[in-house]
Design a protein around this motif. Structure first.
Motif, PDB file in Angstrom:
ATOM      1  N   THR A   1      46.822  91.342 126.701  1.00 29.14           N
ATOM      2  CA  THR A   1      47.193  89.935 126.511  1.00 29.14           C
ATOM      3  C   THR A   1      46.054  89.006 126.898  1.00 29.14           C
ATOM      4  O   THR A   1      45.833  87.969 126.252  1.00 29.14           O
ATOM      5  CB  THR A   1      48.448  89.618 127.339  1.00 29.14           C
ATOM      6  OG1 THR A   1      49.469  90.571 127.044  1.00 29.14           O
ATOM      7  CG2 THR A   1      48.964  88.222 127.022  1.00 29.14           C
ATOM      8  N   SER A   2      45.325  89.368 127.969  1.00 33.42           N
ATOM      9  CA  SER A   2      44.214  88.511 128.383  1.00 33.42           C
ATOM     10  C   SER A   2      43.132  88.448 127.309  1.00 33.42           C
ATOM     11  O   SER A   2      42.479  87.412 127.136  1.00 33.42           O
ATOM     12  CB  SER A   2      43.628  89.020 129.703  1.00 33.42           C
ATOM     13  OG  SER A   2      42.982  90.276 129.522  1.00 33.42           O
TER      14      SER A   2
ATOM     15  N   GLY B   1      43.912  83.309 130.374  1.00 34.26           N
ATOM     16  CA  GLY B   1      43.316  84.628 130.180  1.00 34.26           C
ATOM     17  C   GLY B   1      42.719  85.194 131.450  1.00 34.26           C
ATOM     18  O   GLY B   1      42.899  86.384 131.766  1.00 34.26           O
TER      19      GLY B   1
ATOM     20  N   LEU C   1      45.571  86.205 133.823  1.00 33.00           N
ATOM     21  CA  LEU C   1      46.181  87.481 133.427  1.00 33.00           C
ATOM     22  C   LEU C   1      45.264  88.655 133.783  1.00 33.00           C
ATOM     23  O   LEU C   1      45.736  89.702 134.251  1.00 33.00           O
ATOM     24  CB  LEU C   1      46.469  87.476 131.928  1.00 33.00           C
ATOM     25  CG  LEU C   1      47.616  86.565 131.457  1.00 33.00           C
ATOM     26  CD1 LEU C   1      47.665  86.529 129.940  1.00 33.00           C
ATOM     27  CD2 LEU C   1      48.950  87.047 132.019  1.00 33.00           C
ATOM     28  N   ALA C   2      43.955  88.479 133.555  1.00 32.04           N
ATOM     29  CA  ALA C   2      43.023  89.558 133.876  1.00 32.04           C
ATOM     30  C   ALA C   2      42.972  89.821 135.377  1.00 32.04           C
ATOM     31  O   ALA C   2      42.947  90.983 135.814  1.00 32.04           O
ATOM     32  CB  ALA C   2      41.634  89.219 133.348  1.00 32.04           C
TER      33      ALA C   2
ATOM     34  N   LEU D   1      48.810  93.438 130.523  1.00 30.46           N
ATOM     35  CA  LEU D   1      48.065  92.273 131.002  1.00 30.46           C
ATOM     36  C   LEU D   1      46.651  92.234 130.435  1.00 30.46           C
ATOM     37  O   LEU D   1      46.154  91.163 130.041  1.00 30.46           O
ATOM     38  CB  LEU D   1      48.017  92.288 132.532  1.00 30.46           C
ATOM     39  CG  LEU D   1      49.351  92.039 133.247  1.00 30.46           C
ATOM     40  CD1 LEU D   1      49.202  92.239 134.743  1.00 30.46           C
ATOM     41  CD2 LEU D   1      49.858  90.630 132.956  1.00 30.46           C
TER      42      LEU D   1
END
Length: 752
Positions: A713-714, A680, A683-684, A710
């Motif tokens: 999703t994060s 996570g 992705l962030a 992104l």
């Protein structure tokens, strides 16, 4: 410090020059404009415009141009500066196509270069005998490279400041018509400057050197030269006559079509060195034609009415036609119909000719005057339209020729007569049986009286004296060219108290009127852009469902808010025709920025695992502070990173407190770190890097859509699991007849 030293040196030079002559007294003046930050060029709206006023009888104007750079590790940068007298400069540094039927003359410019190791560049621009009145200076950086620079990141910025020094003759000698005047050229080679007034309806101005002597001895040639007119850094702005090759002491210069109702500067110089030259000079003007005198009383029968659709109708057309016929019968050499001038809005003027249509004979010419002698109208676009009524053609008609000029009209039109006055180039128009309509648009017209001369030209037939035609003439001033069309917005800009208009183009269209489609976005690409940027927000559905499933109802509400307003903001923030705005653009933008920042805030606070009371206090307080920050500057990068860093510090503090209290790492499970937290966070971080460093105008639809994906999703990875014994969707329940209670302090559960 260097700027002040250079200013003082310039003033000393001016002062030294001011006291160098005994015959004429000179005064100096200093005018400064505040520094403005320069931008990369995309349209005229990105140029920084400065307005100066040059006084009458100014013999020297000197501009000090200062470019100051701030920032580290900056490369060599060029700054382009444009000059123009009378109106803002028309510029085209990226070589775009101008709209059809648009006449332009690009302004004079120079390039200033700030080296890689320089922090400042100072340059001087000298203009001898500048034209009195309004002068404009525009500056900009090279063309925009498309990189979206996030506000708040370190960057190289440039400030531009122009300053003007003037040297003005207080008692400039005045030439009176047909009266010789004695003048002396001293050994210092300073020109002898005089001025001569040209009244209205003058067709010619002449200047004569009657006699001259060198060191008191009469000479057949004294090496004299005449410079007539003032410099405006434009084409043919000054006329030069060399008297060296003239036989005898006399030297004459003739100027056809001089500017009406204005002072014309005359300068005399000599090519002989270290001598004193005495000469006698006289000037005169010729009035070849005057119109019929207007009556003393106002004709109340002549009325002008404006319809609901903006059309203008005039009354008493027969009376106007009678006056025109009377002009011809009385033998007048020019016809001057009445003109109605109406100001309809800011940078909006409309001129209406009495009678609506004009009968244009082959002789005399028809002269129409348009009063634009105000700087308030020079920031718009002058529009002229002429239409021919083919059923009204009489005699040996060939065409109707028109010539539009500022300052002075062209009094006679034929196939050999150019459409030009003494110091300005005119604009020629023509209609005939094949081309019955013509139009002309002039961006940023010069602040002056404008004249439109119309005359019927004959063919080779013998019936030429009676040739005529009826034409419709429409002249107006609008803010922008065709209101910038379908792919641009007309923007009214202001520099201090001066207003001007320019087009801001979109969807890849460029040019002065947003008509250059060489790099325009196709409809399929526009549709692709809106679909990418809106549908990518649907990736927030999994975080919303997951938050509801785990019982995080406030977080789910924030994610829903973010998804909704981000979708419709990007549907509204589209160039071209694929646009859908359910609210005002500014409201949608504010809600999108607020939702994005608040989503990150509530996610990190939720990860901190605070007690519900403190968590909701942080939720509300953070949302209020973020709303305040976004209202101040929603484009500032630190307005986004500030709440993010504060939330991270809060989360880290809570995790450290729990780790110390429980004597084990929090969260305690390694699977939580490896399978959720690290992906996570990664992705962030990728999303933030894409948003800050990778976005350009060309790839915006891909990179910003990737940012949506992104970040959504994060959240799926970072959102913490639901509390123990908490049912999915956050429903309240009982288990086996016992109520499940939650200990808020220890995050432990007990059965009572």
């Amino acid at each position: 410090m260097e700027a002040r030293v250079l200013q003082c040196l310039a003033l000393l030079v001016l002062s030294a020059e001011c006291f160098g002559e005994d015959d004429v007294t000179y005064a100096s003046g200093f005018y400064s404009k505040g520094p403005q930050k320069l931008s990369k060029f995309s349209s005229f709206s990105s140029a920084r415009l400065h307005h100066f006023r040059v006084p009458e009888d100014t013999v020297l104007a000197r501009w000090l141009l200062t470019v100051t750079r701030s920032g580290l590790n900056c490369e060599t940068q060029d700054v382009t500066v444009h000059f123009r007298a009378g109106a803002p400069p028309v510029i085209d540094p990226v070589a775009t196509a101008f709209p059809n039927q648009t006449a332009v003359t690009l302004a004079w410019n120079l390039t200033l270069s700030v080296g890689a190791k320089q922090q400042q560049n100072q340059s001087m621009v000298n203009v001898s005998s500048p034209a009195a009145g309004d002068w404009f200076v525009a500056a900009h950086l090279p063309e925009h490279d498309g990189k979206i620079q996030q506000k708040g990141l370190p960057s190289c910025s440039y400030l531009f400041q122009p300053q003007m020094f003037i040297r003005r003759a207080v008692d400039t000698p005045t030439l009176l018509p047909n009266i010789p005047q004695s003048q002396t050229l001293s050994r210092t080679h300073t020109p002898s400057i005089l001025k001569f007034f040209v009244p209205e309806f003058s067709t010619q101005m002449s200047v004569h050197i009657v006699s001259c002597s060198v060191e008191g001895v009469a000479k057949p040639s004294c090496g004299l030269s005449l410079l007539i007119g003032s410099s405006s850094l434009g084409r043919d702005s000054r006329l030069t006559y060399n008297c060296t090759g003239e036989e005898g002491p006399q030297c004459s210069a003739s100027v056809a079509t001089p500017p009406w109702d204005s002072w014309v500067q005359v300068a005399v110089t000599t090519s002989l060195a270290n001598v004193t030259v005495n000469f006698n000079i006289l000037a005169n003007y010729t009035v070849g034609c005057k119109p019929q005198s207007a009556p003393a009383d106002f004709n109340s029968n002549f009325t002008v009415s404006v319809g609901n659709n903006g059309t203008v109708s005039t009354g008493n057309a027969s009376a106007a036609a009678t006056v025109a016929v009377g002009d011809v019968l009385s033998g007048w050499c020019v016809r001057t119909p009445a003109v109605f001038r109406e100001e309809t809005d800011v940078l909006a003027l409309r001129f209406t000719v009495a009678g609506g249509n004009l009968t244009v004979p082959s002789d005399p010419p028809t002269l129409i005057t348009f009063d634009l002698n105000s700087v308030a109208t020079s920031g718009g676009t002058l529009n002229a339209h002429i239409s021919l009524n083919t059923s009204s053609v009489i005699g040996g008609f060939d065409s109707v020729r028109a010539c539009l000029t500022p300052s002075a009209p062209v009094m006679a039109l034929n196939t050999s007569q150019p459409c030009a006055a003494a110091f300005v180039q005119g604009y020629s128009l023509s209609v005939n049986s094949s081309v019955t309509e013509t139009a002309l648009r002039i961006p940023f017209p010069e602040a002056a009286m404008w004249y439109l001369t119309l005359q019927t030209l004959c063919n080779d037939s013998s019936d030429c004296s009676n040739a005529s035609a009826v034409v419709g003439v429409s002249v107006s001033v609008s803010a922008c060219v065709d209101e910038c069309g379908s792919y641009g917005d007309c923007r009214l800009l202001r520099t201090h108290s001066y207003l001007y208009a320019t087009c801001a183009c979109k969807a890849g269209w460029r040019g002065w009127g947003c008509t250059d489609g060489a790099e325009a976005l196709s409809f399929s690409l526009q549709l692709q852009s809106v679909l990418f940027l809106t549908l990518s927000n649907l990736l927030f559905l999994p975080p919303i469902v997951l938050a509801l499933y785990r019982g995080y109802l406030p977080e789910a509400a924030v994610y829903t808010y973010n998804m909704f307003f981000s979708t419709f903001y990007h549907a509204c923030d589209q160039p071209g025709v694929t646009v859908l705005c359910i609210m005002e653009y500014n409201t949608l933008q504010f809600c999108d920025f607020l939702g994005s920042c608040t989503s990150v805030w509530v996610t990190i606070i939720c990860m901190a695992k605070l007690q519900d009371l403190f968590k909701y206090v942080f939720f509300i307080l953070g949302a209020l502070l973020i709303a305040m920050s976004m209202s101040l500057d929603r484009h500032g990068l630190w307005n986004f990173l500030g709440p993010l860093l504060f939330a991270l510090i809060t989360m880290a503090t809570a995790w450290v407190y729990r780790s110390v209290k429980r004597r084990q790492c929090f969260p305690p499970l390694w699977r939580r770190w490896v399978c959720f937290l690290l992906p996570g966070v990664l992705l962030a971080l990728i999303g933030v890097c894409v948003y800050v460093f990778a976005e350009t105008d060309a790839n915006y639809l891909y990179t910003h859509s990737l940012w949506h994906v992104l970040m959504a999703t994060s959240i799926v990875f970072l959102l913490p699991p639901r509390h123990t014994h908490t049912q999915p969707w956050g429903w309240t329940h009982t288990l086996c007849g016992y109520k499940i209670c939650k200990n808020q302090k220890d995050d432990l559960y007990s059965v009572s």
